[in-house]
Design a protein around this motif. Sequence first.
Motif, PDB file in Angstrom:
ATOM      1  N   PHE A  76     -30.663 -17.547 -10.609  1.00 32.62           N
ATOM      2  CA  PHE A  76     -31.771 -16.790 -11.172  1.00 32.62           C
ATOM      3  C   PHE A  76     -32.681 -16.231 -10.073  1.00 32.62           C
ATOM      4  CE2 PHE A  76     -36.140 -16.414 -12.569  1.00 32.62           C
ATOM      5  CZ  PHE A  76     -36.023 -15.660 -13.720  1.00 32.62           C
ATOM      6  N   ASN A  77     -33.063 -17.065  -9.128  1.00 35.67           N
ATOM      7  CA  ASN A  77     -34.000 -16.630  -8.085  1.00 35.67           C
ATOM      8  C   ASN A  77     -33.452 -15.467  -7.270  1.00 35.67           C
ATOM      9  OD1 ASN A  77     -36.012 -18.494  -8.765  1.00 35.67           O
ATOM     10  ND2 ASN A  77     -35.022 -20.091  -7.552  1.00 35.67           N
ATOM     11  N   GLU A  78     -32.168 -15.504  -6.972  1.00 33.58           N
ATOM     12  CA  GLU A  78     -31.541 -14.413  -6.222  1.00 33.58           C
ATOM     13  C   GLU A  78     -31.631 -13.107  -7.020  1.00 33.58           C
ATOM     14  OE1 GLU A  78     -27.271 -13.367  -4.098  1.00 33.58           O
ATOM     15  OE2 GLU A  78     -27.312 -14.814  -5.752  1.00 33.58           O
ATOM     16  N   ALA A  79     -31.303 -13.148  -8.314  1.00 36.60           N
ATOM     17  CA  ALA A  79     -31.364 -11.947  -9.155  1.00 36.60           C
ATOM     18  C   ALA A  79     -32.801 -11.459  -9.305  1.00 36.60           C
ATOM     19  CB  ALA A  79     -30.754 -12.232 -10.521  1.00 36.60           C
ATOM     20  N   TYR A  80     -33.725 -12.397  -9.500  1.00 31.00           N
ATOM     21  CA  TYR A  80     -35.144 -12.067  -9.664  1.00 31.00           C
ATOM     22  C   TYR A  80     -35.661 -11.332  -8.415  1.00 31.00           C
ATOM     23  CZ  TYR A  80     -40.064 -12.938 -10.942  1.00 31.00           C
ATOM     24  OH  TYR A  80     -41.395 -12.809 -11.275  1.00 31.00           O
ATOM     25  N   GLU A  81     -35.369 -11.869  -7.256  1.00 32.06           N
ATOM     26  CA  GLU A  81     -35.837 -11.257  -6.007  1.00 32.06           C
ATOM     27  C   GLU A  81     -35.175  -9.905  -5.761  1.00 32.06           C
ATOM     28  OE1 GLU A  81     -38.456 -12.174  -4.252  1.00 32.06           O
ATOM     29  OE2 GLU A  81     -38.709 -13.851  -5.653  1.00 32.06           O
ATOM     30  N   LEU A  82     -33.889  -9.779  -6.082  1.00 32.25           N
ATOM     31  CA  LEU A  82     -33.199  -8.502  -5.916  1.00 32.25           C
ATOM     32  C   LEU A  82     -33.849  -7.431  -6.784  1.00 32.25           C
ATOM     33  CD1 LEU A  82     -30.703  -6.861  -4.812  1.00 32.25           C
ATOM     34  CD2 LEU A  82     -29.678  -7.391  -7.017  1.00 32.25           C
ATOM     35  N   LEU A  83     -34.094  -7.748  -8.050  1.00 30.45           N
ATOM     36  CA  LEU A  83     -34.714  -6.764  -8.943  1.00 30.45           C
ATOM     37  C   LEU A  83     -36.138  -6.439  -8.501  1.00 30.45           C
ATOM     38  CD1 LEU A  83     -33.330  -7.939 -12.397  1.00 30.45           C
ATOM     39  CD2 LEU A  83     -32.636  -5.936 -11.064  1.00 30.45           C
ATOM     40  N   LYS A  84     -36.900  -7.441  -8.063  1.00 28.77           N
ATOM     41  CA  LYS A  84     -38.248  -7.174  -7.543  1.00 28.77           C
ATOM     42  C   LYS A  84     -38.197  -6.225  -6.354  1.00 28.77           C
ATOM     43  CE  LYS A  84     -41.082 -10.489  -6.713  1.00 28.77           C
ATOM     44  NZ  LYS A  84     -41.752 -11.774  -6.417  1.00 28.77           N
ATOM     45  N   SER A  85     -37.207  -6.394  -5.483  1.00 30.22           N
ATOM     46  CA  SER A  85     -37.088  -5.536  -4.303  1.00 30.22           C
ATOM     47  C   SER A  85     -36.773  -4.090  -4.684  1.00 30.22           C
ATOM     48  CB  SER A  85     -36.022  -6.073  -3.339  1.00 30.22           C
ATOM     49  OG  SER A  85     -34.716  -5.794  -3.811  1.00 30.22           O
ATOM     50  N   LYS A  86     -36.267  -3.895  -5.895  1.00 27.74           N
ATOM     51  CA  LYS A  86     -35.963  -2.556  -6.399  1.00 27.74           C
ATOM     52  C   LYS A  86     -37.099  -1.983  -7.252  1.00 27.74           C
ATOM     53  CE  LYS A  86     -31.855  -2.751  -4.626  1.00 27.74           C
ATOM     54  NZ  LYS A  86     -31.606  -2.095  -3.359  1.00 27.74           N
ATOM     55  N   GLY A  87     -38.238  -2.687  -7.285  1.00 24.97           N
ATOM     56  CA  GLY A  87     -39.408  -2.187  -8.002  1.00 24.97           C
ATOM     57  C   GLY A  87     -39.581  -2.727  -9.413  1.00 24.97           C
ATOM     58  N   SER A 109     -38.152  -1.875 -14.843  1.00 26.36           N
ATOM     59  CA  SER A 109     -38.205  -0.955 -13.698  1.00 26.36           C
ATOM     60  C   SER A 109     -39.421  -0.050 -13.811  1.00 26.36           C
ATOM     61  CB  SER A 109     -36.933  -0.100 -13.655  1.00 26.36           C
ATOM     62  OG  SER A 109     -37.006   0.919 -14.640  1.00 26.36           O
ATOM     63  N   PRO A 110     -39.769   0.654 -12.737  1.00 22.48           N
ATOM     64  CA  PRO A 110     -40.899   1.589 -12.798  1.00 22.48           C
ATOM     65  C   PRO A 110     -40.723   2.686 -13.854  1.00 22.48           C
ATOM     66  CG  PRO A 110     -40.314   1.159 -10.513  1.00 22.48           C
ATOM     67  CD  PRO A 110     -39.246   0.523 -11.367  1.00 22.48           C
ATOM     68  N   THR A 111     -39.490   3.009 -14.209  1.00 19.09           N
ATOM     69  CA  THR A 111     -39.244   4.052 -15.221  1.00 19.09           C
ATOM     70  C   THR A 111     -39.137   3.495 -16.640  1.00 19.09           C
ATOM     71  OG1 THR A 111     -36.852   3.916 -14.942  1.00 19.09           O
ATOM     72  CG2 THR A 111     -38.044   5.512 -13.553  1.00 19.09           C
ATOM     73  N   GLY A 112     -39.173   2.147 -16.776  1.00 21.42           N
ATOM     74  CA  GLY A 112     -39.132   1.537 -18.102  1.00 21.42           C
ATOM     75  C   GLY A 112     -37.808   0.910 -18.477  1.00 21.42           C
ATOM     76  N   PHE A 113     -36.765   1.078 -17.659  1.00 21.13           N
ATOM     77  CA  PHE A 113     -35.476   0.442 -17.917  1.00 21.13           C
ATOM     78  C   PHE A 113     -35.630  -1.070 -17.730  1.00 21.13           C
ATOM     79  CE2 PHE A 113     -31.454  -1.162 -16.065  1.00 21.13           C
ATOM     80  CZ  PHE A 113     -30.649  -0.986 -17.174  1.00 21.13           C
ATOM     81  N   SER A 114     -35.038  -1.858 -18.631  1.00 18.55           N
ATOM     82  CA  SER A 114     -35.222  -3.301 -18.522  1.00 18.55           C
ATOM     83  C   SER A 114     -33.894  -4.054 -18.471  1.00 18.55           C
ATOM     84  CB  SER A 114     -36.064  -3.825 -19.680  1.00 18.55           C
ATOM     85  OG  SER A 114     -35.428  -3.570 -20.911  1.00 18.55           O
TER      86      SER A 114
END
Length: 126
Positions: A76-87, A109-114
């Motif tokens: 989970f932490n790896e995925a969480y950090e990866l997505l955070k790094s992408k905004g 995401s910044p555009t609203g995609f979840s």
Amino acid sequence: MQITSFNPLIVTKDSENIIKLFEELGFERRHQKDGINDKDITSFDLKDPNGFRVNVTQVDTVPQDMTTIRMNVRDFNEAYELLKSKGFVNAQGDKITDTGSSISTMMVSPTGFSISISEHIRKEDK
């Protein structure tokens, strides 16, 4: 990052009608989790004979149905950090949902995609 499953997730206040539709399409209820986040939130896992899955989550407070991607991962932490790094940001602020058998949260995401990320806690990890 190891992804263990990837499927649609529908968040709705009308889960019974959505589940009924998918049952008519050949899906069967496989799993149900109640009381998520100590609230009246219930999640259903449906699967068809070909192995396709769809998840439906009953949330009475959503203004309209929302479709997202559910991504189960080993870390989970790896995925969480990866997505955070992408905004992406956590839709729950800093909260992570811990049901005892899984940890999860929805990332937007910044555009609203979840993407809803989840790690199932395996017996050997306890």
